[in-house]
Every structure is written in C-alpha cells, then in structure tokens.
Design a protein around this motif. Structure first.
Motif, PDB file in Angstrom:
ATOM      1  N   PRO A 124       0.828  -1.204   0.000  1.00 18.24           N
ATOM      2  CA  PRO A 124       0.000   0.000   0.000  1.00 18.24           C
ATOM      3  C   PRO A 124       0.859   1.249   0.000  1.00 18.24           C
ATOM      4  CG  PRO A 124       0.105  -0.905   2.201  1.00 18.24           C
ATOM      5  CD  PRO A 124       0.815  -1.882   1.299  1.00 18.24           C
ATOM      6  N   ARG A 125       0.272   2.342  -0.427  1.00 15.52           N
ATOM      7  CA  ARG A 125       0.986   3.603  -0.363  1.00 15.52           C
ATOM      8  C   ARG A 125       1.108   4.043   1.095  1.00 15.52           C
ATOM      9  NH1 ARG A 125      -1.149   7.036  -5.623  1.00 15.52           N
ATOM     10  NH2 ARG A 125      -0.770   5.362  -7.125  1.00 15.52           N
ATOM     11  N   ALA A 126       2.120   4.799   1.361  1.00 18.79           N
ATOM     12  CA  ALA A 126       2.448   5.169   2.741  1.00 18.79           C
ATOM     13  C   ALA A 126       1.527   6.273   3.252  1.00 18.79           C
ATOM     14  CB  ALA A 126       3.893   5.613   2.836  1.00 18.79           C
TER      15      ALA A 126
ATOM     16  N   PRO B 167      -4.420  -3.035   5.435  1.00 15.82           N
ATOM     17  CA  PRO B 167      -3.935  -4.114   4.574  1.00 15.82           C
ATOM     18  C   PRO B 167      -2.578  -4.650   5.006  1.00 15.82           C
ATOM     19  CG  PRO B 167      -4.868  -2.356   3.262  1.00 15.82           C
ATOM     20  CD  PRO B 167      -4.793  -1.849   4.663  1.00 15.82           C
ATOM     21  N   ASP B 168      -1.667  -3.795   5.454  1.00 14.11           N
ATOM     22  CA  ASP B 168      -0.376  -4.248   5.935  1.00 14.11           C
ATOM     23  C   ASP B 168      -0.532  -5.153   7.154  1.00 14.11           C
ATOM     24  OD1 ASP B 168       2.066  -1.591   5.359  1.00 14.11           O
ATOM     25  OD2 ASP B 168       1.224  -3.106   4.046  1.00 14.11           O
ATOM     26  N   HIS B 169      -1.447  -4.802   8.019  1.00 16.80           N
ATOM     27  CA  HIS B 169      -1.660  -5.602   9.229  1.00 16.80           C
ATOM     28  C   HIS B 169      -2.008  -7.041   8.869  1.00 16.80           C
ATOM     29  CE1 HIS B 169      -3.184  -6.948  13.112  1.00 16.80           C
ATOM     30  NE2 HIS B 169      -4.282  -7.341  12.479  1.00 16.80           N
ATOM     31  N   TRP B 170      -2.900  -7.229   7.899  1.00 16.42           N
ATOM     32  CA  TRP B 170      -3.335  -8.588   7.586  1.00 16.42           C
ATOM     33  C   TRP B 170      -2.286  -9.355   6.794  1.00 16.42           C
ATOM     34  CZ3 TRP B 170      -6.720 -10.221  10.696  1.00 16.42           C
ATOM     35  CH2 TRP B 170      -7.674  -9.351  11.219  1.00 16.42           C
ATOM     36  N   VAL B 171      -1.524  -8.668   5.978  1.00 18.54           N
ATOM     37  CA  VAL B 171      -0.403  -9.332   5.304  1.00 18.54           C
ATOM     38  C   VAL B 171       0.611  -9.810   6.339  1.00 18.54           C
ATOM     39  CG1 VAL B 171       1.577  -8.976   3.780  1.00 18.54           C
ATOM     40  CG2 VAL B 171      -0.670  -8.134   3.100  1.00 18.54           C
ATOM     41  N   LYS B 172       0.893  -8.955   7.313  1.00 16.51           N
ATOM     42  CA  LYS B 172       1.838  -9.346   8.365  1.00 16.51           C
ATOM     43  C   LYS B 172       1.298 -10.528   9.166  1.00 16.51           C
ATOM     44  CE  LYS B 172       4.600  -7.515  12.164  1.00 16.51           C
ATOM     45  NZ  LYS B 172       4.919  -6.326  13.004  1.00 16.51           N
ATOM     46  N   GLN B 173       0.015 -10.512   9.468  1.00 16.88           N
ATOM     47  CA  GLN B 173      -0.587 -11.620  10.204  1.00 16.88           C
ATOM     48  C   GLN B 173      -0.468 -12.921   9.416  1.00 16.88           C
ATOM     49  OE1 GLN B 173      -2.175 -11.610  13.464  1.00 16.88           O
ATOM     50  NE2 GLN B 173      -1.680 -13.749  12.983  1.00 16.88           N
ATOM     51  N   PHE B 174      -0.773 -12.846   8.124  1.00 18.75           N
ATOM     52  CA  PHE B 174      -0.656 -14.035   7.279  1.00 18.75           C
ATOM     53  C   PHE B 174       0.790 -14.521   7.234  1.00 18.75           C
ATOM     54  CE2 PHE B 174       0.673 -15.391   3.023  1.00 18.75           C
ATOM     55  CZ  PHE B 174       0.054 -16.627   2.971  1.00 18.75           C
ATOM     56  N   TYR B 175       1.719 -13.600   7.069  1.00 19.71           N
ATOM     57  CA  TYR B 175       3.142 -13.969   7.016  1.00 19.71           C
ATOM     58  C   TYR B 175       3.557 -14.694   8.297  1.00 19.71           C
ATOM     59  CZ  TYR B 175       8.173 -13.261   7.601  1.00 19.71           C
ATOM     60  OH  TYR B 175       9.502 -13.437   7.865  1.00 19.71           O
TER      61      TYR B 175
ATOM     62  N   ALA C  46       9.097 -10.932   4.643  1.00 19.45           N
ATOM     63  CA  ALA C  46       8.062 -10.017   4.167  1.00 19.45           C
ATOM     64  C   ALA C  46       8.462  -8.639   4.660  1.00 19.45           C
ATOM     65  CB  ALA C  46       6.688 -10.407   4.702  1.00 19.45           C
ATOM     66  N   ASP C  47       8.405  -7.652   3.796  1.00 24.20           N
ATOM     67  CA  ASP C  47       8.920  -6.339   4.203  1.00 24.20           C
ATOM     68  C   ASP C  47       8.071  -5.693   5.288  1.00 24.20           C
ATOM     69  OD1 ASP C  47       6.734  -5.538   2.722  1.00 24.20           O
ATOM     70  OD2 ASP C  47       7.806  -4.001   1.608  1.00 24.20           O
ATOM     71  N   VAL C  48       6.860  -6.212   5.524  1.00 20.84           N
ATOM     72  CA  VAL C  48       6.053  -5.681   6.621  1.00 20.84           C
ATOM     73  C   VAL C  48       6.673  -5.995   7.977  1.00 20.84           C
ATOM     74  CG1 VAL C  48       3.846  -5.677   5.407  1.00 20.84           C
ATOM     75  CG2 VAL C  48       4.614  -7.763   6.552  1.00 20.84           C
ATOM     76  N   ALA C  49       7.603  -6.960   8.002  1.00 20.52           N
ATOM     77  CA  ALA C  49       8.248  -7.338   9.256  1.00 20.52           C
ATOM     78  C   ALA C  49       9.591  -6.649   9.465  1.00 20.52           C
ATOM     79  CB  ALA C  49       8.435  -8.856   9.299  1.00 20.52           C
TER      80      ALA C  49
END
Length: 409
Positions: A23-25, A32-40, A61-64
């Motif tokens: 997502p854009r910053a 959306p970042d939260h759920w990608v991180k949760q899935f990761y 995952a770059d969210v981490a």
C-alpha cells in the motif's frame, strides 16, 4: 535446509519471499499491511512446525522489517536468498510496480541458477483477493486451483479467510498446504543464495500474466534519415521509434502515455510498431504515428496495416507539431495523406499541438482502459490438471498432510 556455520559471513537461505501489493504510505492504508503481516507470521509458524526449531530465517516479508532498518536493502537480500516466491494475487498486485520489480528480479535469479528445475516450480501463486474473469491467465488460474477444493478460498481469497474468524478452519487448511508446498520446493530444488541481487526496473518490463496498456510507436528512426525537408535528430528522432519526441523540448510521447497509464496503476508495455494485428486482442492501448513515416520505405504499408487492428480498445493517433517552423511544406501533405489512408476507422484521432495532446491524451488512456474492461475478451479457466496437492490425497514427492487435515477432507 542447511545452516551456515557460526562466524562465517555467508548469505543465509530463506524458505520463501512473500510478495504482495504494497500500500501507499498513508495512514488510511494501515489495515492491509496488518493482515499481510498476520498471514506472514501464520505461514512462518506452520513452516516451523514442519522443519523444527533453528536459527535460519524461514521467510521474508517487508512488513516485518523494523523501521530503523534499510528496507530496500533487506528486500534485495531476501530476493537473493529465498527458494520460493510466494505471490499474493489481487487486482492491485497485478498492476503493482513494486511487485513487478520483485518478480522480475527473482525470475532473473532463477534464469542464472540452472538447477534443472522449471522456473514456475519456484513460484507459488496464492489468491489473496478475488479476480474478475477478464484478467484470467495461467498463473492466476494456478492461484485459484491451489485450493479449489476449499470453496471459501476460491470465492473470497485468503485475505478474507485470514480476517474473519468464521473461516478459521478453512484458513488453517490452506496454510498447512502452503507450508508443505514451500518446504517441498525448497528442499527438493534449493537455489544458491547470494548476499544481494540487482533489482530489475519494472517500468517497461512485461512481467505479469495480465493485460498491459500497450503503446506502439510508428515513427522514423535516426537510421531512416534524412527525411524530406531535412528532418533529423533535432526533430526528435532517435535510435528506436519509441524515442520519438514530436514536440520541441518535450519528452518521448510514448513515455508521456506510459506515465498516464502508470498513474492509473496499469502495467505498461512500450514497443516499436509491427504489423501484428493480433497483439492487441488482449491488450488495450494506443498506436502513435508520425506522418513522416510515409516518407520511409514501407511506411505506407505499415500505416495501412494498422487498419487490420479491429479492436475498439485501441486508439490510432497521429501526433505532429503544426507550430514547428519546419512543419511546412511537407507536414500538411503527409498529415493529409495519413488521414486519407486511415479514414476507414473511427478510432483515428490527430493531435497537432502540444496543448491538445496534453489535455486530451489522459482521457483517451482512461477510455481505452474502460473499453477493454467492458468489451475485452474473458477467459474461462482451463480444466484443472490436478498438479497441486489435495487434502487427504497426498501425492508422491509432496509433503504428507497431517492426520487432522485428512480427517477434515
């Protein structure tokens, strides 16, 4: 997966790299970042359950990535060391420039790996959000087929299964299958890890199995010079047709169209025009024509060949600068001849000033996109080949499902 010896400065292999539509910053795009991180984190946990404890990072995952770390350097290092590229497919993902760059970079590494395994074996596509039929391609179909026996996954995508507790059972089933597949690929066909890898620019790279906005340029090149009235490199011609700049001091017109398509989050492909009318069947776009092409050998036949492109989602545009001091005496004549050759199509439009070009071109790009979405071809999924693991039916060479998964099937 083997561990590096303590104290030895060598790259650490990872089981997987997680690729998603970043997502854009902005504050509005935090969820959306939260759920990608949760899935990761959930996927890492399932892989850890298979491979056991150890110091090796299991994925990336770059969210981490912590805020104080160099995010881009971490991405490059992960792409250089991961064995499996896990792609979370959604409509945003298919047009994400960052995701295209990630994939092109990983594919480049696969091309040089030469470990005897087909490249697609190291790509694990997953349906993160539902996709409409008109973006169907083989790999998108693979993402659907990965867990086609879980109807909630096919209908909603893994993102919804992750978010909603009602689907927890289905979410866990798909996660277990993913973890087994990642471990199977990584252990059977490991890739050589390096410290880093050069990132591939995504701007003009056709990577995704979807419909890019295709910009074809029909213009003389520096090899066609001199043209009538002494037109040369000072008139905006370059080594390739795509370099053509009809307006003094301006950018290449193909780049201006590409920038507008990119603003709409469309993948872009810029090419020199060829008389292949089938290339636009699956792609919206524009054919940009310099009337001076009529002064080159074969130019008239190339212009006529554009009429064989019957698709309503492709605009044919002549672009000239009528205010250029060398426009006459040949400019009006060539433009008139071009219009005469293309009078049989209602998709022809001409731009004779930079003002008209800059004001009208964006709307045309948007209109061609809408026209393709409304009237472009749709593809029914191919019949399932049965190549992915199935719940309760382990295949030879694949990870064996747990007893609990077999009981659920």
């Amino acid at each position: 997966m083997s561990q590096p010896d303590d104290g030895v400065d060598e790259p650490v292999r990872r089981y997987f790299y997680l690729s998603y539509a970043r997502p854009r910053a902005t504050a509005a795009m935090v969820t959306p970042d939260h759920w990608v991180k949760q899935f990761y984190e959930d996927l890492v946990q399932h892989i850890r359950a298979i491979v056991g404890p150890g110091k090796t990072p299991l994925g990336f995952a770059d969210v981490a990535v912590p805020a104080d770390r160099d995010r881009q350097a971490e991405i490059q290092a992960a792409l250089a060391s991961a064995d499996v590229f896990v792609a979370l497919y959604s409509q945003k993902y298919l047009v994400s420039r960052e995701a295209r760059s990630d994939r092109a970079t990983f594919m480049g590494r696969l091309a040089s790996a030469a470990n005897g395994t087909p490249a697609e074996e190291h790509i694990l596509p997953v349906l993160w959000a539902p996709l409409p039929g008109n973006v169907y391609r083989a790999e998108v179909a693979d993402a659907r087929r990965f867990a086609e026996d879980v109807p909630e996954y096919v209908m909603n995508g893994l993102s919804v299964l992750c978010r909603i507790g009602t689907f927890r059972k289905q979410y866990e089933r798909v996660l277990r299958r993913m973890a087994e597949e990642v471990v199977r690929i990584a252990d059977r066909s490991p890739l050589v890890a390096t410290q880093t890898v050069d990132m591939v620019e995504a701007y003009r790279v056709r990577v995704w199995p979807t419909a890019p906005f295709t910009i074809a340029v029909l213009a003389p090149t520096s090899g066609d010079l001199p043209l009538p009235d002494g037109r040369g490199t000072a008139h905006g011609y370059g080594l390739r047709a795509e370099h053509w700049k009809p307006f003094a001091g301006g950018h290449a017109v193909a780049d201006e169209v590409a920038a507008e398509a990119d603003r709409l989050r469309l993948p872009v492909d810029v090419v020199g025009y060829t008389a292949d009318d089938s290339m636009y069947r699956d792609y919206p776009g524009m054919i940009l024509i310099d009337p001076w092409i009529l002064a080159t050998p074969g130019g008239r036949d190339l212009v006529r060949s554009t009429l064989r492109c019957p698709y309503s989602w492709v605009t044919i545009a002549a672009v000239v600068d009528e205010h250029h001091p060398r426009f006459e005496p040949h400019g009006t004549r060539y433009l008139s001849q071009l219009e005469s050759l293309l009078r049989r199509t209602d998709r022809f439009i001409r731009f004779t000033t930079v003002a008209s070009w800059r004001s009208e071109m964006p709307e045309i790009v948007s209109r061609m996109r809408r026209e393709y979405m409304n009237n472009g071809p749709s593809y029914a999924p191919a019949s399932p080949p049965g190549t992915r693991p199935r719940l309760g039916r382990p295949e030879a060479g694949r990870g064996t499902p747990s007893s609990s998964e077999g009981e659920e099937a």
